[in-house]
Scaffold this active site. Structure first.
Site, PDB file in Angstrom:
ATOM      1  N   ASP A 159       0.850  -1.186   0.000  1.00  0.00           N
ATOM      2  CA  ASP A 159       0.000   0.000   0.000  1.00  0.00           C
ATOM      3  C   ASP A 159       0.895   1.249   0.000  1.00  0.00           C
ATOM      4  O   ASP A 159       1.987   1.217  -0.571  1.00  0.00           O
ATOM      5  CB  ASP A 159      -0.941  -0.057   1.226  1.00  0.00           C
ATOM      6  CG  ASP A 159      -2.277   0.616   0.954  1.00  0.00           C
ATOM      7  OD1 ASP A 159      -2.271   1.832   0.697  1.00  0.00           O
ATOM      8  OD2 ASP A 159      -3.319  -0.066   0.988  1.00  0.00           O
ATOM      9  N   HIS A 234      -4.472   6.113   3.241  1.00  0.00           N
ATOM     10  CA  HIS A 234      -4.959   4.856   2.663  1.00  0.00           C
ATOM     11  C   HIS A 234      -4.320   3.627   3.305  1.00  0.00           C
ATOM     12  O   HIS A 234      -5.007   2.690   3.726  1.00  0.00           O
ATOM     13  CB  HIS A 234      -4.701   4.878   1.159  1.00  0.00           C
ATOM     14  CG  HIS A 234      -5.351   3.768   0.397  1.00  0.00           C
ATOM     15  ND1 HIS A 234      -4.756   2.547   0.201  1.00  0.00           N
ATOM     16  CD2 HIS A 234      -6.555   3.696  -0.225  1.00  0.00           C
ATOM     17  CE1 HIS A 234      -5.556   1.775  -0.511  1.00  0.00           C
ATOM     18  NE2 HIS A 234      -6.655   2.445  -0.777  1.00  0.00           N
ATOM     19  N   SER A 579     -11.052  -1.176  -1.736  1.00  0.00           N
ATOM     20  CA  SER A 579      -9.828  -1.060  -0.934  1.00  0.00           C
ATOM     21  C   SER A 579     -10.102  -1.373   0.526  1.00  0.00           C
ATOM     22  O   SER A 579      -9.238  -1.855   1.233  1.00  0.00           O
ATOM     23  CB  SER A 579      -9.300   0.377  -0.971  1.00  0.00           C
ATOM     24  OG  SER A 579      -8.441   0.575  -2.043  1.00  0.00           O
TER      25      SER A 579
END
Ligand SMILES: *[C@@H]1O[C@H](CO)[C@@H](O)[C@H](O)[C@H]1NC(C)=O
Ligand SMILES: *[C@@H]1O[C@H](CO)[C@@H](O)[C@H](O)[C@H]1NC(C)=O
Ligand SMILES: *[C@@H]1O[C@H](CO)[C@@H](O)[C@H](O)[C@H]1NC(C)=O
Ligand SMILES: *[C@@H]1O[C@H](CO)[C@@H](O)[C@H](O)[C@H]1NC(C)=O
Ligand SMILES: *[C@@H]1O[C@H](CO)[C@@H](O)[C@H](O)[C@H]1NC(C)=O
Ligand SMILES: *[C@@H]1O[C@H](CO)[C@@H](O)[C@H](O)[C@H]1NC(C)=O
Ligand SMILES: *[C@@H]1O[C@H](CO)[C@@H](O)[C@H](O)[C@H]1NC(C)=O
Length: 792
Positions: A159, A234, A579
């Site tokens: 990520d 994220h 995600s």
């Protein structure tokens, strides 16, 4: 080249590549390593290949970005298309392909409780919401204890890094790092060795591929850290969803969703592989870049470091890339060989069919569905029209205010453009907006930015309307004025009201956190749909998990809206996308791994799939975004149910060689020198998969499967077949009863799928996929598989 500014860079890359002498980053893939070679020998070997097409040794050295030498055999280098095609012709080379920058599939307090995994009652705002003390709850606690909360399991996240200070990554009370761990803590900007601990046991970053696209890393322009630190949220969000510690008193900005946050496997260890970066001079809301060559290097290291599970919330826009030219598929194949389970996001390009990414059968492909938690606010119009809808905006107005349509209050000049209702910066006239609620449309600009513009012009509230092109999914955001988001049908109603009423008024009700909101789970509209465009013989996605408004850890370097204009900070934030659903499944895999350390990657996937729910909490079929029942091209085998997956009864296992044999059917060959495709290649649907897909059925197809008994106890168990055949076909099993006498026993069976008489289907239905399922049941376990069939 001025034109290029109109297009995101993603589309520009293939264009550049068509210029004959343009250099590009390529991956040259050799499959498995042959024999035992020292790492430097492998690198030399890669080098000799590179040198065979380059002018000089120096040229070869400088063009090499990565030599993949642990499990994956290959290298990444800057090549001309001519050099690439020369390499592709060489023996030993499996494939040569351009590395494209991929993007995240982005578009928790509640989500684990929802699937029966929450350990305690949450506190704070939702104390009123007492979970029924039902089986789901008790089983959840036992299950978590049995799995030791994931202790001993290492989950690798590919990520954009991690925010190590988050309470979700505290190592308080955790035991020593597992002895099997071979990874490192790579230090860099704002990330030193103290940022790794017994929770974050490893961290690395990969930037060479990124730099080959966007130039040398520049901390100012990139607003990123040249280290494993997460600048945008994220990576911290996905990591804490999978394995974050239990943290009490967590909520999003404005106090929404107050409760305790926990990852699925709160005591599992975390290994960070940062391969995604913010593009230069881009907003953090923008598409972020994850170069395929960097991701492949990350996966190669993760395998060597000793992770047990890899979670990848990254996809691509092109659903047609074959597995031999797909970096994630290649990396995952090598991970699967070492029994590492790889979960990846299905993509956010639904509800259009054929939009999936990460469809290789050795990957668990995860779609996104809703939770039963909603943030219910609403809209009331002066004519009495009332709408309940989701809102997470903390700013409140307490009375009706005059309502205007943005297109009617824009500065002259903008009126002529289609953007007139978009509430873009400086487009609204304060004298016409002051003290009012403004209806703005989505399409251009950011959602949050529109609220900022309404606020700038003195407005007190916003109705954020979807256009038909955007569809029905509304996204609650932490806006700067009181806001409700509404679908296109409601936009029509509001416009009618504004047109027909002399003094239109509106009231925006603030959102409140509500639980047990039904129907749940339901599919989200954005979740990508099957069939797999790479190989429709494999039913994808595999499973669905929560992906809408998930609350999880955030980066301290980013605002909750991800916009630079927003100066607010939040430890925890909402995110939406596949995600977010993918790390839910990765967390569940970690727990299953802890309970069944010997199970193969295929066995774990099978257990998750055959025990999944196809119905919602009201025992009705899981709904799709249009209100109709969703099908397996949206949810795969259904909504994951980790507590049930620990005891599936039977599993559909598959070995590395089974996958190699399968790969022959899609032309992905030469991976392993010890394996040669047979002259008569079996059809892809014969891979021992826990679901069945048959495209273009002519008459009859016989599908082969093998089940392995993993049930408890020594007594005999007898499983009986049943099926709900898809429209227009019949489904029969031979044999239709399977008896097992011991654990580990395998039984083969055939499923005969036969097309019915033509009359049964009319022209519309022919050629369209029809869905059904079959199952094996022993009175306790139900081992269910979906079937998709289209008639030729
Ligand atoms: C790492 O950085 C932190 C500040 O972020 C500091 O407190 C700590 O002492 C540093 N550790 C080492 C080993 O340099
Ligand atoms: C880095 O980016 C900033 C902002 O775009 C720019 O002003 C600066 O010149 C760049 N530095 C280098 C070394 O390119
Ligand atoms: C403007 O909107 C109309 C109706 O929505 C559409 O038909 C037209 O193509 C749009 N024009 C542009 C330039 O986007
Ligand atoms: C959106 O919702 C409306 C009304 O519920 C429904 O008629 C329509 O089919 C939906 N659109 C999509 C793309 O699902
Ligand atoms: C059905 O027939 C068509 C045309 O001969 C063929 O392409 C297709 O593969 C067949 N389908 C199956 C499932 O065998
Ligand atoms: C199964 O049988 C073996 C040998 O008789 C025994 O040791 C074992 O405890 C039994 N397991 C269960 C779950 O009954
Ligand atoms: C064919 O089937 C579709 C889908 O079930 C249905 O909507 C349609 O009315 C049918 N057409 C005819 C001519 O029977």
């Amino acid at each position: 080249m001025k034109l290029s500014f109109l297009f995101p860079l993603l589309f520009l890359v293939p264009f550049l590549a068509s210029c004959a002498d343009k250099k590009q980053v390529y991956i040259v893939y050799f499959g498995e390593h042959k024999g035992d070679k020292a790492l430097h020998e492998i690198e030399e070997h890669h080098h000799s290949y590179l040198q065979s097409v380059k002018e000089s040794e120096e040229d070869a050295r400088s063009s090499l970005l990565y030599s993949y030498k642990h499990s994956i055999n290959g290298f990444a280098a800057v090549l001309t298309p001519d050099e690439a095609s020369k390499l592709e012709k060489l023996e030993e080379v499996v494939s040569v392909f351009e590395s494209h920058p991929r993007k995240y599939e982005t578009h928790t307090t509640r989500s684990w409780e929802f699937v029966g995994l929450e350990e305690e009652e949450t506190d704070g705002d939702d104390r009123r919401h007492k979970h029924d003390v039902d089986d789901r709850f008790r089983v959840g606690r036992n299950f978590l204890n049995k799995a030791k909360h994931g202790d001993g399991i290492i989950v690798g996240l590919v990520d954009n890094g991690v925010w190590p200070e988050s309470r979700s990554f505290s190592d308080k009370g955790m035991g020593p790092i597992p002895k099997s761990w071979k990874g490192i803590c790579q230090t860099g900007v704002a990330f030193n060795s103290s940022h790794c601990n017994r929770k974050i046991i490893g961290a690395r970053y990969y930037v060479k591929g990124y730099e080959s696209y966007y130039g040398p890393f520049n901390a100012t322009a990139n607003r990123d850290f040249l280290s494993p630190r997460d600048p945008a949220g994220h990576g911290s969000h996905t990591a804490s969803t999978a394995v974050g510690r239990r943290v009490n008193g967590v909520s999003a900005l404005g106090g929404f969703a107050m409760g305790s946050a926990s990852g699925g496997a709160p005591l599992a260890r975390l290994a960070i592989y940062k391969a995604c970066w913010i593009k230069p001079n881009a907003e953090k809301t923008d598409i972020n870049a994850c170069a395929e060559v960097d991701m492949l290097a990350a996966i190669d290291d993760a395998i060597a470091d000793g992770v047990h599970v890899i979670s990848i919330s990254i996809g691509m826009t092109d659903p047609l890339v074959p597995f031999s030219k797909d970096g994630i598929a290649i990396g995952a194949l090598h991970a699967m060989r070492r029994n590492i389970v790889v979960a990846a996001s299905a993509g956010n390009y639904g509800p259009k069919p054929g939009t999936l990414s990460n469809t290789a059968p050795w990957i668990i492909t995860v779609g996104a569905s809703t939770l039963d938690r909603a943030f219910v606010g609403g809209l009331v119009l002066g004519n009495g029209y009332t709408l309940k809808t989701e809102s997470i905006t903390a700013i409140k107005i307490d009375k009706f205010a005059p309502l205007v349509y943005a297109a009617n209050v824009v500065v002259p000049g903008i009126v002529a453009l289609n953007n007139s209702a978009q509430c873009l910066p400086n487009s609204l006239r304060p004298e016409l907006v002051n003290g009012k609620v403004v209806l703005c449309l989505r399409g251009a600009g950011s959602r949050i930015g529109k609220g900022i513009e309404v606020k700038r012009a003195g407005g007190v509230g916003m109705i954020l309307g979807n256009t038909p092109a955007i569809g029905n999914d509304t996204v609650p955001d932490p806006h700067f004025v009181a806001t409700v988001a509404v679908p296109p049908t409601v936009v029509e109603k509001i416009l009618d009201y504004i047109k027909t009423d002399k003094n239109p008024i509106a009231f925006i009700k603030p959102g409140k956190t509500v639980y047990k909101n039904q129907p749940a789970p339901s599919m989200t509209g954005f979740s990508s749909r099957g069939p797999s465009m790479v190989d429709p013989n494999i039913l994808k996605p595999d499973i669905t998990a929560p992906g809408l408004n998930i609350l999880a850890a955030w980066s301290g370097a980013d605002s909750p809206s991800k916009m630079s204009i927003d100066k607010r900070v939040a430890d925890y934030n909402f995110e939406t996308g596949t995600s977010m659903s993918c790390p839910h499944v990765a967390g569940a895999i970690a727990l299953l791994k802890a309970i069944h350390p010997k199970w193969s990657s295929a066995a774990i996937r099978s257990a998750l799939m055959t025990t999944a729910w196809m119905t919602n909490d009201e025992k009705k079929p899981i709904q799709d975004t249009n209100g109709l029942p969703a099908n397996p091209f949206a949810f795969g085998s259904g909504h994951f149910r980790p507590t049930k997956a620990a005891d599936p009864g039977l599993v559909y296992d598959a070995s590395y060689r089974d996958y190699l044999l399968y790969s022959c059917s899609v032309g992905f060959t030469g991976i392993d020198q010890t394996f040669i495709c047979p002259t008569k290649i079996p059809p892809g649907y014969n891979l021992n998969y826990p679901s069945v897909s048959i495209p273009n059925l002519n008459k009859t197809v016989t599908v082969k499967r093998t089940v392995t008994n993993v049930g408890d106890g020594n007594s005999t168990s007898t499983y009986v077949f049943s099926a709900k055949a898809p429209l227009g076909v019949s489904v029969k099993a031979k044999p239709s009863v399977l008896t097992f006498n011991r654990i580990g026993e395998k039984k083969r069976f055939k499923i005969v799928v036969t097309a019915g008489k033509d009359k049964m289907l009319n022209a519309t239905e022919k050629g369209q996929y029809q869905f059904g399922w079959f199952s094996w049941a022993d009175g306790y376990h139900v081992v269910r598989s979906p079937i998709a069939v289209s008639l030729a």
